[in-house]
Design a protein around this motif. Structure first.
Motif, PDB file in Angstrom:
ATOM      1  N   GLN A  51     131.104 -12.816  66.138  1.00 51.01           N
ATOM      2  CA  GLN A  51     131.878 -11.829  65.224  1.00 51.01           C
ATOM      3  C   GLN A  51     132.755 -12.480  65.213  1.00 51.01           C
ATOM      4  N   ALA A  52     133.115 -13.444  65.137  1.00 51.60           N
ATOM      5  CA  ALA A  52     134.814 -14.260  64.324  1.00 51.60           C
ATOM      6  C   ALA A  52     134.032 -15.054  64.546  1.00 51.60           C
ATOM      7  N   ASN A  55     132.569 -13.388  60.755  1.00 48.76           N
ATOM      8  CA  ASN A  55     133.801 -13.183  60.370  1.00 48.76           C
ATOM      9  C   ASN A  55     133.975 -14.207  58.880  1.00 48.76           C
ATOM     10  N   GLU A  56     134.231 -14.925  59.961  1.00 50.25           N
ATOM     11  CA  GLU A  56     134.713 -16.396  58.851  1.00 50.25           C
ATOM     12  C   GLU A  56     134.387 -17.201  57.167  1.00 50.25           C
ATOM     13  N   GLY A  58     131.632 -15.107  56.563  1.00 54.74           N
ATOM     14  CA  GLY A  58     131.564 -14.021  55.202  1.00 54.74           C
ATOM     15  C   GLY A  58     130.252 -13.325  55.730  1.00 54.74           C
ATOM     16  N   HIS A  59     129.584 -13.345  56.894  1.00 61.34           N
ATOM     17  CA  HIS A  59     127.770 -12.551  57.157  1.00 61.34           C
ATOM     18  C   HIS A  59     128.822 -11.132  57.189  1.00 61.34           C
ATOM     19  N   SER A  60     127.234 -10.293  57.325  1.00 68.17           N
ATOM     20  CA  SER A  60     127.929  -9.303  57.989  1.00 68.17           C
ATOM     21  C   SER A  60     127.837  -9.166  59.608  1.00 68.17           C
ATOM     22  N   THR A  61     128.984  -8.598  60.334  1.00 64.23           N
ATOM     23  CA  THR A  61     128.945  -8.260  61.603  1.00 64.23           C
ATOM     24  C   THR A  61     128.408  -7.445  62.144  1.00 64.23           C
TER      25      THR A  61
END
Length: 141
Positions: A51-52, A55-56, A58-61
């Motif tokens: 998830q980190a 997030n970094e 800019g992808h869907s989580t």
């Protein structure tokens, strides 16, 4: 495509995969069988580190459409990740790395096609892959 991230990971070859995708779980088992020296470690995209990274970048989580390879802070995804992983396997699999000369937009067209229909073709689990006790050390979180 390769991007650099600042998410701290001291694991040199970390493969991030969709933990509920049967095709992805099969790919993880395939890699494990051809990586007797345990060069690759694994974490699901649903995990904290997965998830980190998402997030970094800019992808869907919540929508997972790619496998990723994190190596020394550099993240490869889609067909580039698959080819770099093949390069690190035992047997004849490194030969497939030669396909890296094909432009990514062509390689990723086919990667994306499989990714789009993987749940319909291969199915989906209710939970992430649970490694056996022997393989637990190869999985992060």
């Amino acid at each position: 495509m390769t991007k650099t991230i600042s998410v701290h990971t001291d694991i040199e070859n970390l493969i991030l995969f969709d933990g509920v995708c049967n095709l992805c779980n099969g790919a993880v088992n395939f890699i494990i069988d051809r990586d007797p020296n345990a060069r690759f470690k694994f974490a699901s995209l649903q995990s904290d580190i997965g998830q980190a990274v998402l997030n970094e970048l800019g992808h869907s989580t919540t929508e997972f459409d790619t496998m990723m390879l994190v190596k020394n802070g550099a993240v490869s995804s889609r067909s580039t990740a698959a080819l770099k992983i093949a390069k690190g396997l035992n047997g004849l699999w490194p030969i497939f790395y030669a396909l890296i000369i094909i432009p990514p937009f062509i390689r990723n067209f086919f990667y994306n096609l499989v990714s789009k229909y993987r749940y319909k073709i291969f199915g989906k689990s209710d939970q992430c892959l649970l490694p056996t006790p022997e393989l637990k050390s190869r999985f992060i979180q």
